[in-house]
Motif scaffolding. Sequence first.
Motif, PDB file in Angstrom:
ATOM      1  N   GLY A  15       0.813  -1.208   0.000  1.00  0.00           N
ATOM      2  CA  GLY A  15       0.000   0.000   0.000  1.00  0.00           C
ATOM      3  C   GLY A  15       0.847   1.257   0.000  1.00  0.00           C
ATOM      4  N   ALA A  18       2.601   1.797  -3.439  1.00  0.00           N
ATOM      5  CA  ALA A  18       1.715   2.219  -4.525  1.00  0.00           C
ATOM      6  C   ALA A  18       1.588   3.724  -4.592  1.00  0.00           C
ATOM      7  CB  ALA A  18       0.338   1.577  -4.340  1.00  0.00           C
ATOM      8  N   PHE A  19       1.631   4.388  -3.432  1.00  0.00           N
ATOM      9  CA  PHE A  19       1.344   5.821  -3.408  1.00  0.00           C
ATOM     10  C   PHE A  19       2.510   6.692  -2.964  1.00  0.00           C
ATOM     11  CE2 PHE A  19      -2.796   3.839  -3.422  1.00  0.00           C
ATOM     12  CZ  PHE A  19      -3.466   4.617  -4.345  1.00  0.00           C
ATOM     13  N   SER A  58      -6.548   1.589 -14.580  1.00  0.00           N
ATOM     14  CA  SER A  58      -7.333   0.953 -13.522  1.00  0.00           C
ATOM     15  C   SER A  58      -8.414  -0.012 -14.013  1.00  0.00           C
ATOM     16  CB  SER A  58      -7.969   2.022 -12.620  1.00  0.00           C
ATOM     17  OG  SER A  58      -6.998   2.641 -11.821  1.00  0.00           O
ATOM     18  N   VAL A 108       0.698   1.777 -10.935  1.00  0.00           N
ATOM     19  CA  VAL A 108      -0.028   1.736  -9.661  1.00  0.00           C
ATOM     20  C   VAL A 108      -1.207   0.763  -9.662  1.00  0.00           C
ATOM     21  CG1 VAL A 108      -1.366   3.126  -8.020  1.00  0.00           C
ATOM     22  CG2 VAL A 108       0.773   4.015  -8.982  1.00  0.00           C
ATOM     23  N   THR A 112      -2.485  -1.862  -6.715  1.00  0.00           N
ATOM     24  CA  THR A 112      -3.668  -1.648  -5.877  1.00  0.00           C
ATOM     25  C   THR A 112      -4.827  -2.574  -6.244  1.00  0.00           C
ATOM     26  OG1 THR A 112      -4.379   0.148  -7.357  1.00  0.00           O
ATOM     27  CG2 THR A 112      -3.043   0.742  -5.466  1.00  0.00           C
ATOM     28  N   ILE A 116      -6.120  -6.049  -3.919  1.00  0.00           N
ATOM     29  CA  ILE A 116      -7.466  -6.182  -3.358  1.00  0.00           C
ATOM     30  C   ILE A 116      -8.076  -7.528  -3.770  1.00  0.00           C
ATOM     31  CG2 ILE A 116      -9.807  -5.246  -3.465  1.00  0.00           C
ATOM     32  CD1 ILE A 116      -8.495  -2.457  -3.684  1.00  0.00           C
ATOM     33  N   TYR A 135      -3.781  -2.399   4.624  1.00  0.00           N
ATOM     34  CA  TYR A 135      -3.494  -1.864   3.282  1.00  0.00           C
ATOM     35  C   TYR A 135      -3.839  -0.381   3.175  1.00  0.00           C
ATOM     36  CZ  TYR A 135      -4.520  -0.675  -1.560  1.00  0.00           C
ATOM     37  OH  TYR A 135      -4.602  -0.028  -2.762  1.00  0.00           O
ATOM     38  N   VAL A 136      -5.039   0.001   3.650  1.00  0.00           N
ATOM     39  CA  VAL A 136      -5.450   1.402   3.577  1.00  0.00           C
ATOM     40  C   VAL A 136      -4.508   2.283   4.389  1.00  0.00           C
ATOM     41  CG1 VAL A 136      -7.270   3.046   4.202  1.00  0.00           C
ATOM     42  CG2 VAL A 136      -7.863   0.899   3.076  1.00  0.00           C
ATOM     43  N   THR A 139      -1.495   2.881   2.319  1.00  0.00           N
ATOM     44  CA  THR A 139      -1.666   3.846   1.226  1.00  0.00           C
ATOM     45  C   THR A 139      -1.619   5.272   1.752  1.00  0.00           C
ATOM     46  OG1 THR A 139      -4.099   3.853   1.357  1.00  0.00           O
ATOM     47  CG2 THR A 139      -3.071   2.220  -0.085  1.00  0.00           C
ATOM     48  N   TYR A 336     -12.334   4.003  -9.884  1.00  0.00           N
ATOM     49  CA  TYR A 336     -10.978   4.528  -9.752  1.00  0.00           C
ATOM     50  C   TYR A 336     -10.520   5.250 -11.014  1.00  0.00           C
ATOM     51  CZ  TYR A 336     -10.233   2.391  -5.217  1.00  0.00           C
ATOM     52  OH  TYR A 336     -10.316   2.079  -3.886  1.00  0.00           O
TER      53      TYR A 336
END
Length: 384
Positions: A15, A18-19, A58, A108, A112, A116, A135-136, A139, A336
């Motif tokens: 997470g 990814a960001f 996405s 990304v 992500t 999930i 995970y959240v 991120t 997304y």
Amino acid sequence: MKPSSLLKAAVFIIGMSAFIQVYSVQAVLPVLMADLRATEVQAGLAVGAAVLGVALMSPFMGMLSDAFGRKIFITASLLYLSLPTALLAFSADIHQMIALRFLQGLAVPGITVVLIAYIGEEFETGDVARLMAVYVSGTVFGGFMGRFLLGYLSEWAGWRGAFGVMAAVSLACALFVWQQLPKSQHFTAKPDFQTAFATLKSHVRNRYVVSASLLGMCVLCSLVGCFTYINLHLAGPPYRLNSSELADIFTVYLIGMVITPLSARLMARFGSVKTIVLAVCLSMAGVAITLSAPLAAVVVGLVLMSSGVFVTQAATINYIAAHVKQGRSLASGLYYMAYYSGGTIGALLCGLAYTGGQWSGVVYTLLAVQAAALLVAVKGMKAV
């Protein structure tokens, strides 16, 4: 399988990874504008290009991983992300930087969206909820750490050296995840693209998916627009903050690690739509407060603004889960795509607003976008 401590660490790092790169350049925009002779709009596009890459990829990454696997996509995407990050250190002009930022964004969704799906397949319901929380949190921490780390590294090693370190961080994270993330035990290849496209077609006619997607677009438009151009505002008089001081401002982003779990209580009491309305109003109040002169008031405004955005996003995802029963991964992909497209629009739209009216022009633009979000929530979304 039961999640071990190392697995939880891997999920958190996924997470974060990814960001950590997506919004990192926000902390050094004033420096990049000076060194690369970029305009405000071009600097904003250096942020928005990565977000655009995320948006375009996405909807399709879920279909691709359904056909070919989970772990391979996650680890390959993490490895790939380190390459354009390293090349950013050699950017000759702002146009090269924008192109490389777009390539970063393409990686990304492979992290992500696929993670999930991986968690949903491999773990029991209770473990899924716990791992999703991990995970959240990762991120949110990654969104903060990318800005914070690049801001401070640029003070010590210049922005080119900073990007080199950021690439090394991505590479190290990829290697850790490859070692610690177990192979899929319950994955079954489903290369049925015809059915997937039929589901995609039905989603674009579904008012619930469309409303949630429009709301998501408004949400990230306001977040990216705000946190991109507040840097230029605070780098100028009377504040004159340097890159490391601007990086400190992004500590307000960590509020998301607290606010996101609390949003579940609001949804349980008021429902998704009422929670969204309350959160958007909070965000609008925060944006308005940033027009105040004292730096402390600006920081408070940013806390309120970002808190409203995090709650809105959590409630919108819950809204999709409640109303979409078939093809949820594709519905999430469409959401997304719209969400991150909003980030690109925010970078461009607020860049034009900043050029024409400085920070006050950005504020009025953000308030208009958030008013549109309220309209979508009240008129387009059915309460749950």
